[in-house]
Design a protein around this motif. Sequence first.
Motif, PDB file in Angstrom:
ATOM      1  N   LYS A 137       0.833  -1.204   0.000  1.00  0.00           N
ATOM      2  CA  LYS A 137       0.000   0.000   0.000  1.00  0.00           C
ATOM      3  C   LYS A 137       0.869   1.256   0.000  1.00  0.00           C
ATOM      4  CE  LYS A 137      -3.772   2.223   2.545  1.00  0.00           C
ATOM      5  NZ  LYS A 137      -4.681   2.135   3.713  1.00  0.00           N
ATOM      6  N   ALA A 138       1.926   1.233   0.808  1.00  0.00           N
ATOM      7  CA  ALA A 138       2.829   2.385   0.877  1.00  0.00           C
ATOM      8  C   ALA A 138       3.561   2.577  -0.449  1.00  0.00           C
ATOM      9  CB  ALA A 138       3.827   2.201   2.022  1.00  0.00           C
ATOM     10  N   PHE A 139       3.914   1.468  -1.077  1.00  0.00           N
ATOM     11  CA  PHE A 139       4.628   1.528  -2.356  1.00  0.00           C
ATOM     12  C   PHE A 139       3.766   2.173  -3.444  1.00  0.00           C
ATOM     13  CE2 PHE A 139       5.542  -0.692  -6.459  1.00  0.00           C
ATOM     14  CZ  PHE A 139       6.770  -0.105  -6.717  1.00  0.00           C
ATOM     15  N   GLU A 140       2.491   1.828  -3.448  1.00  0.00           N
ATOM     16  CA  GLU A 140       1.587   2.347  -4.477  1.00  0.00           C
ATOM     17  C   GLU A 140       1.448   3.869  -4.413  1.00  0.00           C
ATOM     18  OE1 GLU A 140      -1.960   0.148  -3.844  1.00  0.00           O
ATOM     19  OE2 GLU A 140      -1.158  -1.734  -4.661  1.00  0.00           O
ATOM     20  N   SER A 141       1.558   4.430  -3.241  1.00  0.00           N
ATOM     21  CA  SER A 141       1.400   5.876  -3.100  1.00  0.00           C
ATOM     22  C   SER A 141       2.733   6.612  -2.976  1.00  0.00           C
ATOM     23  CB  SER A 141       0.542   6.186  -1.864  1.00  0.00           C
ATOM     24  OG  SER A 141       1.158   5.690  -0.684  1.00  0.00           O
ATOM     25  N   TYR A 142       3.839   5.872  -3.062  1.00  0.00           N
ATOM     26  CA  TYR A 142       5.162   6.483  -2.878  1.00  0.00           C
ATOM     27  C   TYR A 142       5.627   7.190  -4.158  1.00  0.00           C
ATOM     28  CZ  TYR A 142      10.211   6.894  -2.221  1.00  0.00           C
ATOM     29  OH  TYR A 142      11.493   7.366  -2.138  1.00  0.00           O
ATOM     30  N   THR A 143       6.195   8.370  -4.000  1.00  0.00           N
ATOM     31  CA  THR A 143       6.804   9.112  -5.106  1.00  0.00           C
ATOM     32  C   THR A 143       8.286   9.279  -4.823  1.00  0.00           C
ATOM     33  OG1 THR A 143       4.763  10.364  -5.485  1.00  0.00           O
ATOM     34  CG2 THR A 143       6.797  11.264  -6.430  1.00  0.00           C
ATOM     35  N   PRO A 144       9.162   8.824  -5.723  1.00  0.00           N
ATOM     36  CA  PRO A 144      10.610   8.917  -5.483  1.00  0.00           C
ATOM     37  C   PRO A 144      11.127  10.349  -5.615  1.00  0.00           C
ATOM     38  CG  PRO A 144      10.179   8.010  -7.645  1.00  0.00           C
ATOM     39  CD  PRO A 144       8.845   8.134  -6.982  1.00  0.00           C
ATOM     40  N   ASP A 145      12.443  10.484  -5.526  1.00  0.00           N
ATOM     41  CA  ASP A 145      13.081  11.804  -5.430  1.00  0.00           C
ATOM     42  C   ASP A 145      12.697  12.773  -6.539  1.00  0.00           C
ATOM     43  OD1 ASP A 145      14.364  11.140  -3.139  1.00  0.00           O
ATOM     44  OD2 ASP A 145      16.323  10.786  -4.051  1.00  0.00           O
ATOM     45  N   VAL A 146      12.405  13.981  -6.100  1.00  0.00           N
ATOM     46  CA  VAL A 146      12.212  15.127  -6.984  1.00  0.00           C
ATOM     47  C   VAL A 146      13.195  16.198  -6.549  1.00  0.00           C
ATOM     48  CG1 VAL A 146      10.660  17.039  -7.540  1.00  0.00           C
ATOM     49  CG2 VAL A 146       9.781  14.702  -7.513  1.00  0.00           C
ATOM     50  N   THR A 147      13.909  16.765  -7.494  1.00  0.00           N
ATOM     51  CA  THR A 147      14.774  17.899  -7.192  1.00  0.00           C
ATOM     52  C   THR A 147      14.076  19.156  -7.669  1.00  0.00           C
ATOM     53  OG1 THR A 147      16.781  16.572  -7.402  1.00  0.00           O
ATOM     54  CG2 THR A 147      17.038  18.966  -7.548  1.00  0.00           C
ATOM     55  N   ALA A 148      13.956  20.129  -6.772  1.00  0.00           N
ATOM     56  CA  ALA A 148      13.229  21.345  -7.092  1.00  0.00           C
ATOM     57  C   ALA A 148      13.943  22.557  -6.510  1.00  0.00           C
ATOM     58  CB  ALA A 148      11.806  21.269  -6.546  1.00  0.00           C
ATOM     59  N   GLN A 149      13.554  23.714  -6.997  1.00  0.00           N
ATOM     60  CA  GLN A 149      13.973  24.968  -6.400  1.00  0.00           C
ATOM     61  C   GLN A 149      12.738  25.594  -5.765  1.00  0.00           C
ATOM     62  OE1 GLN A 149      15.487  26.232 -10.326  1.00  0.00           O
ATOM     63  NE2 GLN A 149      17.323  26.954  -9.251  1.00  0.00           N
ATOM     64  N   ILE A 150      12.882  26.078  -4.546  1.00  0.00           N
ATOM     65  CA  ILE A 150      11.737  26.661  -3.864  1.00  0.00           C
ATOM     66  C   ILE A 150      12.054  28.085  -3.407  1.00  0.00           C
ATOM     67  CG2 ILE A 150      10.892  24.426  -3.064  1.00  0.00           C
ATOM     68  CD1 ILE A 150      11.949  25.178  -0.268  1.00  0.00           C
ATOM     69  N   ILE A 151      11.034  28.902  -3.415  1.00  0.00           N
ATOM     70  CA  ILE A 151      11.127  30.250  -2.859  1.00  0.00           C
ATOM     71  C   ILE A 151      10.050  30.327  -1.785  1.00  0.00           C
ATOM     72  CG2 ILE A 151      11.051  32.736  -3.298  1.00  0.00           C
ATOM     73  CD1 ILE A 151      11.569  32.128  -6.262  1.00  0.00           C
ATOM     74  N   ARG A 152      10.465  30.564  -0.555  1.00  0.00           N
ATOM     75  CA  ARG A 152       9.517  30.617   0.559  1.00  0.00           C
ATOM     76  C   ARG A 152       9.410  32.054   1.072  1.00  0.00           C
ATOM     77  NH1 ARG A 152      10.858  27.620   6.088  1.00  0.00           N
ATOM     78  NH2 ARG A 152      11.832  29.636   6.555  1.00  0.00           N
ATOM     79  N   MET A 153       8.185  32.542   1.207  1.00  0.00           N
ATOM     80  CA  MET A 153       7.948  33.907   1.673  1.00  0.00           C
ATOM     81  C   MET A 153       6.814  33.919   2.694  1.00  0.00           C
ATOM     82  SD  MET A 153       8.205  35.567  -2.118  1.00  0.00           S
ATOM     83  CE  MET A 153       7.725  33.973  -2.796  1.00  0.00           C
ATOM     84  N   ASN A 154       6.780  34.951   3.530  1.00  0.00           N
ATOM     85  CA  ASN A 154       5.723  35.020   4.538  1.00  0.00           C
ATOM     86  C   ASN A 154       4.651  36.042   4.191  1.00  0.00           C
ATOM     87  OD1 ASN A 154       7.031  37.424   5.044  1.00  0.00           O
ATOM     88  ND2 ASN A 154       8.011  36.728   6.939  1.00  0.00           N
ATOM     89  N   ASN A 155       4.691  36.578   2.959  1.00  0.00           N
ATOM     90  CA  ASN A 155       3.704  37.554   2.520  1.00  0.00           C
ATOM     91  C   ASN A 155       3.113  37.118   1.181  1.00  0.00           C
ATOM     92  OD1 ASN A 155       2.981  40.122   0.853  1.00  0.00           O
ATOM     93  ND2 ASN A 155       2.946  40.811   2.991  1.00  0.00           N
TER      94      ASN A 155
END
Length: 313
Positions: A137-155
């Motif tokens: 069940k866990a395998f069916e919903s598992y997504t392997p590695d993704v490399t991303a760039q993120i920008i986090r802001m509080n506004n």
Amino acid sequence: MKKKLLAGAITLLSVATLAACSNSSEGKDLISMKGDVITEHQFYEQVKNNPTAQQVLLNMTIKNVFEKQYGSEVTDKEVEDAVAEEQKKYGDSYQNVLSRAGMTPESRKEQIRTSKLVEFAVKKAAEDELTDEAYQKAFESYTPDVTAQIIRMNNEDKAKEVLEKAKADGADFAQLAKDNSNDDKTKENGGEITFDSASTDVPEPVKKAAFTLDVNGVSDVVKATGTQSNGTQYYIVKVTKKAEKSSNLDDYKGKLKTVILTQKQNDSAFVQSIIGKELQAANIKVKDSAFQNIFTQYIGKDDSSSSSSSSSD
């Protein structure tokens, strides 16, 4: 679970001592005045129906039961490390945070230890859930590695402005991250981070957004509620690489084990069931009807009633 289980652990702590008073005895005098006194028993009778006092007794019982069963499994260093992490998080305001919660450093340390004892018991029980069916069940919903760039802001308004720039032709997403992100762990690296569906470093809404993007795709503004210190944050995500998922479950066995255990540890019903089993095994007996129902969330009303009726044993 932690907050609910251990909330109010020291408020009205004196009630715990007074609970030992016999109904046939007034106990020691607590307050004296002209022509009158207030005794331990009088005070106990007055406060025992207070929900906070009942929570104190519940917490004390859980502490004693789990300390006896699992005390050797949690080291002083683990507790000290957890305290140090909290102190680092809150800095100079740590003492004020404790005071507002009605705690002292000593009572908070005790609270953390009890929480870790419960966590150990829950993890131990969760390991029994590592069945072939659970892995599948866990395998069916598992997504392997993704490399991303993120920008986090509080506004949110600022996030929308940055999003327009991020989606413009020829946009330098890495530079936008360096200039605008408030995530110190990733901003200097152009916002780059690698994670899979089992990772806990990235909020769930951000992971879900990334998993639906194609390589070089940019998300809309993603709203995510962070920790108490971070509050609500707004993310922009650009995916730069996606690993292809293997068809062989065994390639991810270690990751899937973490997924299963984490899900169980975050399942409040499962946690309550483990606490209930330990309380029942400890043969809890309620000796005062005022506390008749404090264990029902863990062991059920019928079990609690039978324990109370056995109080003369």
